[in-house]
Design a protein around this motif. Sequence first.
Motif, mmCIF file in Angstrom:
data_model
loop_
_atom_site.group_PDB
_atom_site.id
_atom_site.type_symbol
_atom_site.label_atom_id
_atom_site.label_comp_id
_atom_site.label_asym_id
_atom_site.label_seq_id
_atom_site.Cartn_x
_atom_site.Cartn_y
_atom_site.Cartn_z
ATOM 1 N N VAL A 208 -38.014 12.755 2.109
ATOM 2 C CA VAL A 208 -37.916 12.554 0.664
ATOM 3 C C VAL A 208 -38.574 11.227 0.300
ATOM 4 O O VAL A 208 -38.837 10.402 1.175
ATOM 5 N N GLU A 209 -38.769 11.049 -1.023
ATOM 6 C CA GLU A 209 -39.393 9.795 -1.436
ATOM 7 C C GLU A 209 -38.379 8.868 -2.111
ATOM 8 O O GLU A 209 -38.479 7.653 -2.025
ATOM 9 N N LYS A 210 -37.375 9.479 -2.766
ATOM 10 C CA LYS A 210 -36.481 8.646 -3.576
ATOM 11 C C LYS A 210 -35.173 8.369 -2.839
ATOM 12 O O LYS A 210 -34.439 9.290 -2.494
ATOM 13 N N LEU A 211 -34.904 7.091 -2.631
ATOM 14 C CA LEU A 211 -33.692 6.678 -1.918
ATOM 15 C C LEU A 211 -32.422 7.105 -2.668
ATOM 16 O O LEU A 211 -31.462 7.622 -2.072
ATOM 17 N N GLU A 212 -32.405 6.904 -3.989
ATOM 18 C CA GLU A 212 -31.207 7.198 -4.778
ATOM 19 C C GLU A 212 -30.751 8.647 -4.611
ATOM 20 O O GLU A 212 -29.558 8.930 -4.621
ATOM 21 N N ASP A 213 -31.702 9.566 -4.465
ATOM 22 C CA ASP A 213 -31.360 10.988 -4.392
ATOM 23 C C ASP A 213 -30.502 11.328 -3.184
ATOM 24 O O ASP A 213 -29.725 12.277 -3.214
ATOM 25 N N VAL A 214 -30.692 10.588 -2.094
ATOM 26 C CA VAL A 214 -29.983 10.963 -0.860
ATOM 27 C C VAL A 214 -28.869 9.981 -0.489
ATOM 28 O O VAL A 214 -28.082 10.239 0.424
ATOM 29 N N MET A 215 -28.813 8.882 -1.184
ATOM 30 C CA MET A 215 -27.839 7.823 -0.884
ATOM 31 C C MET A 215 -26.414 8.365 -0.648
ATOM 32 O O MET A 215 -25.772 7.996 0.335
ATOM 33 N N PRO A 216 -25.891 9.255 -1.527
ATOM 34 C CA PRO A 216 -24.503 9.708 -1.338
ATOM 35 C C PRO A 216 -24.284 10.509 -0.050
ATOM 36 O O PRO A 216 -23.148 10.662 0.398
ATOM 37 N N ASP A 217 -25.362 11.014 0.556
ATOM 38 C CA ASP A 217 -25.215 11.868 1.752
ATOM 39 C C ASP A 217 -25.177 11.068 3.047
ATOM 40 O O ASP A 217 -24.883 11.608 4.105
ATOM 41 N N LEU A 218 -25.536 9.788 2.985
ATOM 42 C CA LEU A 218 -25.784 9.049 4.230
ATOM 43 C C LEU A 218 -24.532 8.419 4.845
ATOM 44 O O LEU A 218 -23.692 7.873 4.145
ATOM 45 N N ASP A 219 -24.458 8.495 6.187
ATOM 46 C CA ASP A 219 -23.437 7.743 6.928
ATOM 47 C C ASP A 219 -24.029 6.416 7.396
ATOM 48 O O ASP A 219 -23.325 5.441 7.593
#
Length: 305
Positions: A208-219
Amino acid sequence: MPRHLMNPLDFSVEELDRLFSLAANIEKEPERYAHICDGKKLATCFYEPSTRTRLSFEAAMLNLGGNVLGFSDAGSSSAAKGESVSDTIRVISCYADICAIRHPKEGAAYVAASKSSIPVINAGDGGHQHPTQTLTDLLTIKSLKGDLNNFTIGMCGDLKFGRTVHSLINALSRYSGIKFIFISPVELKVPDYITEMLKDKGITYEEVEKLEDVMPDLDILYMTRVQRERFFNEEDYVRLKNFYILTKEKMELAKPDMLVLHPLPRVNEISVEVDDDPRAVYFKQAQYGVYVRMALIMTLLGLAD
Ligand code: NCD
């Protein structure tokens, strides 16, 4: 034949487990290990800039009671006179018991290892691999999360030239339940040889390109700096250098127990205001780098048992 460390995969998962338990024991009772390397010498041959890697290697050897010698600038070594890495390592083999080498060319550490009669540790070869940073990263994750399986890791920044990323993906590909999310501009995507390896092993990854889009999924969020020294032109670097900046606001989107790792040095990609967030563990990570390098030196010198 001496044992070397070129790539994190040179150690089996079981050997890594032993290395991490040794590092954990060292952290608990450092005084027990204070004389293990009495009389031994570590050479650090650094043909590229470094702060943490070289100094943490030196601190590791000094903590074990050994001594250190070496150079931190190719310009002050005989490389400046045209000496080859293979000749240099042959000579270093007569002066030291173990050597850590960093070089801007991919494969240089392998050349050194092939000619060396002492253990050689790859402390970074160009944009290729950086296995001791990976040992540091794995020990940090294991110590703070308790496990090296079952998590989603976002790797963000320069995934093309970032050797710490390449080594960490290699290493994590052997654990189970790891989901990779690669966050980068299109110009700095993970090299194909790595995504091919993941496909071959049936490991899931997303780009992906956008950090904000995946932030909630990350450990785990593994931030990296844009590797200016590996760019072919300054214009591209300037255009991409501030592509990601991790701020307090972005941290609000993350899980309450997500960890932020960074091999350091940081440039602009993590705003200093994030440092006070308990999830920001990059300075702790640098401390783990000393314990794991102590364990590694002992292991390669056959002193771990
Ligand atoms: C890394 C490296 O040299 O690749 N630094 C380090 O060893 N901790 C990361 C970097 O320089 O960006």
